[in-house]
Design a protein around this motif. Structure first.
Motif, mmCIF file in Angstrom:
data_model
loop_
_atom_site.group_PDB
_atom_site.id
_atom_site.type_symbol
_atom_site.label_atom_id
_atom_site.label_comp_id
_atom_site.label_asym_id
_atom_site.label_seq_id
_atom_site.Cartn_x
_atom_site.Cartn_y
_atom_site.Cartn_z
ATOM 1 N N HIS A 1 11.603 1.725 -4.802
ATOM 2 C CA HIS A 1 10.345 1.005 -4.536
ATOM 3 C C HIS A 1 10.572 -0.101 -3.519
ATOM 4 O O HIS A 1 11.711 -0.547 -3.313
ATOM 5 C CB HIS A 1 9.751 0.430 -5.823
ATOM 6 N N LEU B 1 8.545 -3.787 -2.440
ATOM 7 C CA LEU B 1 7.437 -4.718 -2.620
ATOM 8 C C LEU B 1 7.153 -5.344 -1.257
ATOM 9 O O LEU B 1 8.034 -5.974 -0.669
ATOM 10 C CB LEU B 1 7.826 -5.780 -3.654
ATOM 11 N N THR C 1 5.950 2.773 -4.322
ATOM 12 C CA THR C 1 6.987 3.520 -5.043
ATOM 13 C C THR C 1 7.100 4.925 -4.467
ATOM 14 O O THR C 1 6.089 5.515 -4.045
ATOM 15 C CB THR C 1 6.657 3.625 -6.544
ATOM 16 N N ASN D 1 3.065 -3.054 -4.024
ATOM 17 C CA ASN D 1 4.285 -2.415 -4.485
ATOM 18 C C ASN D 1 4.211 -0.919 -4.179
ATOM 19 O O ASN D 1 3.340 -0.220 -4.691
ATOM 20 C CB ASN D 1 4.406 -2.651 -6.003
#
Ligand SMILES: *[C@@H]1O[C@H](CO)[C@@H](O)[C@H](O)[C@H]1NC(C)=O
Ligand SMILES: *[C@@H]1O[C@H](CO)[C@@H](O)[C@H](O)[C@H]1NC(C)=O
Ligand SMILES: *[C@@H]1O[C@H](CO)[C@@H](O)[C@H](O)[C@H]1NC(C)=O
Ligand SMILES: *[C@@H]1O[C@H](CO)[C@@H](O)[C@H](O)[C@H]1NC(C)=O
Ligand SMILES: *[C@@H]1O[C@H](CO)[C@@H](O)[C@H](O)[C@H]1NC(C)=O
Ligand SMILES: *[C@@H]1O[C@H](CO)[C@@H](O)[C@H](O)[C@H]1NC(C)=O
Length: 347
Positions: free
Chosen positions: A97, A99, A86, A84
């Motif tokens: 963000h 993923l 950010t 993940n």
């Protein structure tokens, strides 16, 4: 300079089209990785975009600072590279963000190796069934992983219609889907496509299957009733399952009936006798036949029988229901006990 830029963007566009990354839902990107390749592949570059923010934007993964600027290109070769990502402003607030997940396209176990779901049978991981022709069907699978960490997304489709699916949120190992426009009176021209996305940490797996609803109709177990008519006669009858479609004349079932002498489970084969191929007549005391009727009169109530009945859609090449079974003996014992009791009472 301008020319160079256009050339570059055309190349980039081309790379992206050809690339091994896909956005499966907002903020989630899947990268296809062939684990048998030792040389890094350019199509495994993933560009992360924060949005319209200044150059002071910085990126983090697992609380580690990894780069600056509103765009960041990362290289994804193996699971530790995924996760993940950010982006943050000066104050450390999260702005956006992405993923990044990995789908293994090949490793030493083969192509598209699977490990989140268990194999049910050869290359089959998901089983779909329905109890009737309502357009509602149920799919199930077995998780290899802890269900608290796994995420399951399910989708089904068929052109010209809309199918909605809901995953059972507690056990995460089944889903109910409903095709609202399904018409059981019309021939299905096209199969239903069923896709399951399984995510476990950075791992992404894609499972898909296709089927006609008519091929996955499996009636529920039938209910058997038994009536002792005395004089060595027993009438066994059975009913269409509650969940089966009405009218029954339009949705007929075929029944497979066995009356097995002595102790046998319903899978016991009644050996065929050329003179009684359908065994409406007993063969060595046992019966085995197919019928549309829903009752059977047996003429040997003193013998110990196991009656077995199962059902199948008469017109579809679909599975049989599970067997339902009932024993003739119990009734007799009970009856005798009652008779004994009555005798005692009377004496
Ligand atoms: C946030 O990130 C996603 C990719 O995960 C990107 O598609 C989206 O454009 C970004 N948001 C903005 C406002 O740029
Ligand atoms: C990724 O990070 C964002 C922002 O902190 C968060 O909302 C999201 O739930 C995270 N996703 C996962 C799968 O950890
Ligand atoms: C979908 O609908 C179109 C237009 O109504 C029709 O021509 C086509 O045959 C349909 N396709 C299927 C698979 O039913
Ligand atoms: C999943 O597999 C199906 C069938 O192979 C394919 O059409 C679909 O694009 C795949 N989806 C993803 C996200 O890989
Ligand atoms: C029809 O089958 C579906 C799927 O198996 C089931 O959920 C539904 O309850 C059945 N309908 C009736 C009337 O029992
Ligand atoms: C039992 O006897 C009745 C009357 O004789 C007959 O109609 C029926 O077919 C017999 N049942 C079987 C299973 O043989």
């Amino acid at each position: 300079m301008d020319l160079l830029w256009s050339l570059l963007s055309i190349t980039c566009l081309f790379l992206q089209l050809e690339g091994c990354t896909r956005v499966i839902k907002p903020n989630t990107v899947v990268v296809d990785v062939d684990m048998t390749l030792s040389t890094p592949s350019p199509c495994r570059n993933v560009m992360l975009q924060c949005g319209e923010h200044g150059p002071s934007v910085y990126w983090q993964k697992e609380k580690q600072k990894i780069g600056k600027g509103s765009e960041l290109t990362i290289h994804v070769d193996d699971f530790p590279d995924a996760g993940n990502f950010t982006c943050h402003n000066d104050n450390g607030d999260i702005l956006n963000h992405t993923l990044v997940l990995i789908q293994v396209t090949k490793n030493d176990r083969g192509e598209y190796p699977k490990q989140i779901l268990q194999e049910i049978s050869d290359q089959i991981y998901v089983k779909c069934e329905t109890k009737n022709h309502s357009g509602v069907f149920e799919c199930s699978w077995n998780l290899n992983m802890n269900r608290n960490t796994v995420q399951i997304l399910v989708e089904a489709h068929r052109s010209n219609s809309s199918i909605s699916c809901t995953v059972h949120d507690q056990d995460k190992s089944r889903a109910v889907c409903h095709e609202l426009t399904y018409c059981p009176f019309q021939e299905e021209l096209e199969k239903v496509g069923f896709n399951l996305h399984a995510i476990d940490g950075p791992r992404f797996e894609n499972y898909s299957s296709e089927f006609f609803l008519a091929d996955i109709v499996k009636p529920e177990k039938v209910q058997i009733h038994k009536k002792d008519e005395g004089d060595k006669k027993v009438v066994v009858s059975w009913e269409y399952p509650q969940s089966w479609d009405h009218p029954h004349s339009y949705f007929p079932l075929t029944f497979e009936v066995k009356a097995l002498k002595n102790k046998h489970n319903c899978d016991h084969e009644v050996c065929s006798d050329p003179r009684t191929p359908n065994h409406k007549l007993p063969h060595k005391g046992s019966y085995h036949f197919f019928t549309e009727e829903t009752s059977l009169q047996l003429n040997h109530s003193t013998k110990k029988y196991v009656f077995c009945v199962r059902a199948k859609d008469m017109y579809c090449n679909s599975p049989w229901s599970e067997w339902s079974a009932i024993c003739s003996k119990k009734l007799r014992i009970k009856k005798q006990r009652n008779e004994n009791r009555d005798r005692k009472k009377n004496s």
